[in-house]
Design a protein around this motif. Structure first.
Motif, PDB file in Angstrom:
ATOM      1  N   SER A  30       0.835  -1.201   0.000  1.00  0.00           N
ATOM      2  CA  SER A  30       0.000   0.000   0.000  1.00  0.00           C
ATOM      3  C   SER A  30       0.864   1.243   0.000  1.00  0.00           C
ATOM      4  CB  SER A  30      -0.917   0.016   1.231  1.00  0.00           C
ATOM      5  OG  SER A  30      -1.811  -1.069   1.205  1.00  0.00           O
ATOM      6  N   ASN A  31       0.500   2.217  -0.850  1.00  0.00           N
ATOM      7  CA  ASN A  31       1.314   3.420  -0.928  1.00  0.00           C
ATOM      8  C   ASN A  31       0.478   4.699  -1.075  1.00  0.00           C
ATOM      9  OD1 ASN A  31       0.419   2.940  -3.487  1.00  0.00           O
ATOM     10  ND2 ASN A  31       2.435   2.683  -4.412  1.00  0.00           N
ATOM     11  N   TYR A  32      -0.822   4.582  -0.908  1.00  0.00           N
ATOM     12  CA  TYR A  32      -1.690   5.759  -0.989  1.00  0.00           C
ATOM     13  C   TYR A  32      -2.766   5.601   0.062  1.00  0.00           C
ATOM     14  CZ  TYR A  32      -5.122   9.086  -2.797  1.00  0.00           C
ATOM     15  OH  TYR A  32      -6.010  10.115  -2.933  1.00  0.00           O
ATOM     16  N   PHE A  33      -2.936   6.660   0.913  1.00  0.00           N
ATOM     17  CA  PHE A  33      -3.811   6.553   2.079  1.00  0.00           C
ATOM     18  C   PHE A  33      -4.725   7.780   2.145  1.00  0.00           C
ATOM     19  CE2 PHE A  33      -1.393   2.997   3.581  1.00  0.00           C
ATOM     20  CZ  PHE A  33      -0.114   3.238   3.085  1.00  0.00           C
ATOM     21  N   PRO A  34      -5.919   7.675   1.586  1.00  0.00           N
ATOM     22  CA  PRO A  34      -6.865   8.795   1.651  1.00  0.00           C
ATOM     23  C   PRO A  34      -7.769   8.689   2.868  1.00  0.00           C
ATOM     24  CG  PRO A  34      -7.659   7.135   0.105  1.00  0.00           C
ATOM     25  CD  PRO A  34      -6.353   6.619   0.673  1.00  0.00           C
ATOM     26  N   TRP A  35      -8.262   9.851   3.302  1.00  0.00           N
ATOM     27  CA  TRP A  35      -9.268   9.910   4.361  1.00  0.00           C
ATOM     28  C   TRP A  35     -10.502  10.609   3.792  1.00  0.00           C
ATOM     29  CZ3 TRP A  35      -9.145   8.028   9.358  1.00  0.00           C
ATOM     30  CH2 TRP A  35      -7.910   7.536   9.805  1.00  0.00           C
ATOM     31  N   TYR A  36     -11.669  10.027   4.097  1.00  0.00           N
ATOM     32  CA  TYR A  36     -12.916  10.571   3.596  1.00  0.00           C
ATOM     33  C   TYR A  36     -13.820  10.941   4.768  1.00  0.00           C
ATOM     34  CZ  TYR A  36     -11.766   8.796  -1.066  1.00  0.00           C
ATOM     35  OH  TYR A  36     -11.173   8.563  -2.277  1.00  0.00           O
TER      36      TYR A  36
END
Lengths: 111, 114
Positions: A30-36
């Protein structure tokens, strides 16, 4: 399989206090971590994201930290306001196509 | 004003009927997705599409079908084979399927089947 664990499931804070939501992911690619942020009856909206080449990112009252070694990332909201009340989702995306979402944290900010 | 639209916002159907949920985007995104959201749970992937005339099953595709005849449109059909169809359905899109691109979500459709 890949998964993202999110804690706590519910968080209640007093207006002006800080709120911290923590997530752990399993896929080391994993290399992208978005928060919604999702308000009642609406679709999730991106509030901040971080890529694996940085350890911390800040945008006004919101910050995200990433510890790739421990596979942890966290959302920090300072000086909380009643309008911050919502459900927050963390997510992780690896080298493939799939974004894995946490189960969500319901944040209540009491005025 | 770019974005994703889903219609209708609320949908009621009788058990045994198929129903189609609409999703349209004007963001010029190649990839589109359908998720199901149940109370207290995260988003579960139903189907995704990376390009016109191509789509793949997600984690919970049974009882659902999709089409992608136009770049802008990705309708979802909930068939009578779906055992527990009552849920909140979210459509999303991203610039590309692979890569570090955020997903943009529509406002959702709440489907109730009785």
């Amino acid at each position: 399989g890949e998964n993202v664990e999110q804690h706590p499931s519910t968080l209640s804070v007093q207006e002006g206090d800080s709120a911290v939501i923590k997530c752990t992911y399993s896929d080391s690619a994993s290399n992208y971590f978005p928060w919604y942020k999702q308000e009642l009856g609406k679709g999730p909206q991106l509030i901040i994201d971080i890529r694996s080449n940085v350890g911390e990112k800040k945008d006004q009252r919101i910050a995200v930290t990433l510890n790739k070694t421990a596979k942890h990332f966290s959302l920090h909201i300072t000086e909380t306001q009643p309008e911050d009340s919502a459900v927050y989702f963390c997510a992780a995306k690896g080298g493939g196509f799939k974004t894995i979402f946490g189960a969500g944290t319901r944040l209540f900010v009491k005025a | 004003d770019g974005g994703i639209t889903q219609s209708p916002k609320y949908l009621f159907r009788k058990e045994g009927q198929n129903v189609t949920l609409s999703c349209e985007q004007n963001l010029n995104h190649d990839a589109m997705y359908w998720y199901r959201q149940d109370p207290g749970q995260g988003l579960r992937l139903i189907y995704y599409s990376q390009i016109v005339n191509d789509f793949q099953k997600g984690d919970i595709a049974e009882g659902y079908s999709v089409s992608r005849e136009k770049k802008e449109s990705f309708p979802l059909t909930v068939t009578s084979a779906q055992k527990n169809p009552t849920a909140f359905y979210l459509c999303a899109s991203s610039l590309l399927l692979a890569g570090l691109y955020e997903q943009y979500f529509g406002p959702g459709t709440r489907l109730t089947v009785t």
